[in-house]
Design an enzyme around this catalytic site. Structure first.
Site, short mmCIF file in Angstrom:
data_model
loop_
_atom_site.label_atom_id
_atom_site.label_comp_id
_atom_site.label_asym_id
_atom_site.label_seq_id
_atom_site.Cartn_x
_atom_site.Cartn_y
_atom_site.Cartn_z
N TYR A 22 0.93 -1.38 0.00
CA TYR A 22 -0.09 -0.17 -0.05
C TYR A 22 0.90 1.18 -0.34
O TYR A 22 0.69 1.96 -0.83
CB TYR A 22 -1.00 -0.27 1.03
N ALA A 77 -2.46 8.83 3.98
CA ALA A 77 -3.33 8.41 5.29
C ALA A 77 -2.58 7.32 5.91
O ALA A 77 -1.54 6.22 5.25
CB ALA A 77 -3.90 7.63 4.17
N SER A 104 -4.10 14.20 6.21
CA SER A 104 -4.47 13.33 5.27
C SER A 104 -6.09 13.27 5.91
O SER A 104 -5.87 13.30 7.12
CB SER A 104 -4.59 12.02 5.10
N TYR A 128 -10.62 15.47 1.13
CA TYR A 128 -11.25 15.17 -0.40
C TYR A 128 -12.77 15.59 -0.26
O TYR A 128 -12.95 15.63 1.36
CB TYR A 128 -11.13 13.17 -0.06
N THR A 154 -7.38 17.76 -2.45
CA THR A 154 -7.02 16.95 -3.28
C THR A 154 -7.72 16.43 -4.67
O THR A 154 -9.29 15.76 -4.65
CB THR A 154 -6.82 15.75 -2.96
N ARG A 163 -4.25 -0.34 -7.94
CA ARG A 163 -3.38 -0.48 -7.33
C ARG A 163 -2.89 -1.12 -7.29
O ARG A 163 -3.63 -2.17 -6.10
CB ARG A 163 -2.97 0.16 -5.97
N LYS A 222 -4.41 20.50 -4.64
CA LYS A 222 -3.22 19.46 -5.46
C LYS A 222 -3.30 18.66 -6.10
O LYS A 222 -4.84 17.83 -6.21
CB LYS A 222 -3.05 18.67 -3.64
N HIS A 246 -0.28 12.26 -7.58
CA HIS A 246 -0.62 11.50 -6.13
C HIS A 246 0.52 10.40 -6.10
O HIS A 246 -0.18 9.38 -5.54
CB HIS A 246 -1.67 10.63 -6.59
N ARG A 249 -0.05 7.29 -7.80
CA ARG A 249 -0.70 5.85 -7.61
C ARG A 249 -2.91 6.15 -8.16
O ARG A 249 -3.21 6.03 -7.41
CB ARG A 249 -0.98 6.02 -5.39
N VAL A 280 10.33 13.11 -4.94
CA VAL A 280 11.81 13.79 -4.26
C VAL A 280 12.48 12.83 -2.92
O VAL A 280 12.15 12.14 -2.13
CB VAL A 280 11.41 15.11 -3.42
N ARG A 281 13.73 12.33 -3.36
CA ARG A 281 14.26 11.97 -1.82
C ARG A 281 15.74 12.41 -1.96
O ARG A 281 16.41 11.69 -0.87
CB ARG A 281 14.55 10.60 -3.53
N GLY A 300 6.39 12.44 0.59
CA GLY A 300 5.13 11.42 1.45
C GLY A 300 5.85 10.33 1.59
O GLY A 300 5.97 10.09 2.60
N ARG A 301 6.54 9.40 0.99
CA ARG A 301 7.31 8.61 1.14
C ARG A 301 8.00 8.57 1.90
O ARG A 301 8.87 8.14 2.66
CB ARG A 301 7.49 7.31 -0.03
C1 LIG Z 1 0.81 5.66 1.02
C2 LIG Z 1 0.06 6.19 0.45
C3 LIG Z 1 -1.49 7.51 0.95
C4 LIG Z 1 -1.37 9.02 0.25
N1 LIG Z 1 -2.53 9.12 1.54
C5 LIG Z 1 -2.93 10.37 0.69
C6 LIG Z 1 -3.71 11.06 0.68
O1 LIG Z 1 -4.40 10.88 1.79
N2 LIG Z 1 -4.60 12.68 0.50
C7 LIG Z 1 -3.61 12.95 -0.60
O2 LIG Z 1 -3.87 13.54 -0.91
N3 LIG Z 1 -2.63 12.07 -1.26
C8 LIG Z 1 -2.03 10.95 -0.43
N4 LIG Z 1 -0.90 10.12 -1.13
C9 LIG Z 1 0.10 11.31 -2.15
C10 LIG Z 1 0.94 12.64 -1.36
O3 LIG Z 1 0.16 13.28 -0.82
C11 LIG Z 1 2.29 13.01 -1.93
O4 LIG Z 1 1.63 12.96 -3.38
C12 LIG Z 1 2.72 11.46 -2.84
O5 LIG Z 1 2.81 11.11 -1.74
C13 LIG Z 1 3.88 12.21 -4.00
O6 LIG Z 1 5.10 11.35 -3.34
P1 LIG Z 1 6.04 10.20 -2.93
O7 LIG Z 1 5.70 9.36 -2.44
O8 LIG Z 1 7.10 10.37 -4.03
O9 LIG Z 1 7.22 11.58 -2.23
C14 LIG Z 1 -0.53 9.37 -0.60
C15 LIG Z 1 0.69 9.29 -0.87
C16 LIG Z 1 1.28 7.45 -0.23
C17 LIG Z 1 2.53 6.45 -0.78
#
Ligand SMILES: Cc1cc2nc3c(=O)[nH]c(=O)nc-3n(C[C@H](O)[C@H](O)[C@H](O)COP(=O)(O)O)c2cc1C
Length: 350
Positions: A22, A77, A104, A128, A154, A163, A222, A246, A249, A280-281, A300-301
């Site tokens: 996930y 999330a 989130s 959302y 978003t 996914r 976003k 996203h 995703r 971005v890492r 994010g990650r």
């Molecule tokens: C596990 C996971 C859950 C996410 N949940 C949300 C969310 O609830 N709402 C949202 O706007 N973006 C969500 N995102 C997207 C992130 O806000 C962000 O756009 C994305 O992780 C950026 O890419 P990166 O992981 O390479 O930094 C989620 C991303 C991941 C990896």
């Protein structure tokens, strides 16, 4: 562990298959997921020399708050699935690193609980837009009432992306997402599918304008990629945009965000802040994004891997190492301040 990749590897060793798929996964063939990271290597930094960089200031100001660096924690999330410290720990880690956290809608803690756990952290709330307007309004009211400084709406998710890792593992989140449960009027954990079934796929620009009018906080959109959508966002009264897919995703096959950023930044032309996320890492990635027109980035990650490895302390370590990478890279680029990074500091690789 000295860089984000080390934390990613460690986290992957700790998480079970379901949550790992996930967190790490993307939609479809995961082309966009990979492109987000790979595309940074196609931009190269062009340093200037003999600039006094004895003092380097990586801080930026956004919506009236000074952040220690141009990198914020993206909304992700179900953070309690990564570590029991969950969103409260992530918010405290962001505050300790001097930056902001975006919470989130699908968090495992309410906006008010996260505010109470990290009152001094700059907090934004990711929304959302649910079909039930009363629920959407109640969420905005809770975030506003608990001191969140911006609403990040978003707009790339009228439905959840497909996914396939989750389909293979049969992943179902088994933790509570209180804001969503309130929306459903249910007290049992909700599945990702149920969450996205609540999102309103009919939402269009005219309704956004009404939200921007009625909300006392800036509304940051976003998940847009096209310059024409950035123009519409400004017309509707948005206070900012996040160039985002996203994290790969949602719609697979869209460009890497770093490649979509320049045209959006050009269209916006400084009228509202432009942020980006995806891939971005490294501190040097952040500098490339600034050079191509971003005011700041979200990650994010990376922060999530830190949380998975060692809870709040792990997330803080990841944010601190990114801060230090940004600061050193600014010095070596010949930019004593983050605001001084310009288009001429980057070239397209040949
Ligand atoms: C596990 C996971 C859950 C996410 N949940 C949300 C969310 O609830 N709402 C949202 O706007 N973006 C969500 N995102 C997207 C992130 O806000 C962000 O756009 C994305 O992780 C950026 O890419 P990166 O992981 O390479 O930094 C989620 C991303 C991941 C990896």
């Amino acid at each position: 562990m000295i860089n984000v990749a080390d934390f990613e590897q460690a986290a992957k060793g700790l998480l079970e298959a379901g949550p790992l798929g996930y967190f790490a996964g993307g939609a479809g063939d995961e082309r966009t997921l990979r492109r987000n990271v790979e595309a940074f290597a196609e931009w190269e930094l062009m340093p200037r020399v003999l600039v006094d960089v004895s003092e380097v200031d990586p801080s930026v100001e956004l919506y009236g708050s000074r952040l220690a660096m141009p990198l914020l924690v993206a909304p992700v999330a179900f953070q309690r699935l990564a570590h029991p410290d969950g969103e409260e720990g992530m918010a405290r880690a962001a505050g300790a690193a001097g930056t902001a956290m975006c919470l989130s809608t699908i968090a495992t803690a309410t906006p008010a609980a996260v505010a109470a756990a990290a009152p001094d952290t700059t907090r934004w709330f990711q929304l959302y837009w649910f079909s039930d307007r009363a629920v959407t309004e109640a969420l905005v009211a809770e975030a506003t009432g608990s001191g969140y400084e911006a609403i990040v709406l978003t707009v790339d998710s009228p439905f959840a992306g497909r996914r396939e890792r989750d389909l293979r593992t049969g992943f179902e989140a088994d933790v509570a997402a209180p804001a969503v449960q309130a929306a459903l009027g249910s007290d049992r954990p909700v599945s990702i599918r149920e969450v996205f079934a609540l999102v309103d796929p009919t939402l269009e620009w005219n309704e956004l304008a009404a939200l921007c009018d009625s909300c006392e906080l800036p509304i940051i959109l976003k998940g847009l990629m096209a310059p024409a959508d950035a123009e519409l966002a400004i017309e509707a009264g948005a206070g900012g945009v996040v160039v985002s897919n996203h994290g790969g995703r949602q719609l697979d096959g869209v460009p890497a965000t770093i490649d979509a950023l320049p045209a959006v930044a050009e269209a916006v032309a400084g009228r509202i802040p432009v942020l980006m996320d995806g891939g971005v890492r490294r501190g040097t990635d952040v500098l490339v994004a600034l050079a191509l027109g971003a005011d700041a980035v979200l990650a994010g990650r990376p922060a999530l891997w830190g949380l998975a490895v060692d809870g709040e302390a792990g997330a803080q370590r990841v944010l601190k190492l990114l801060h230090d990478e940004i600061k050193l890279a600014l010095a070596l680029l010949g930019c004593p301040a983050a605001a001084g990074v310009r288009r001429e500091h980057v070239v397209r690789r040949r």
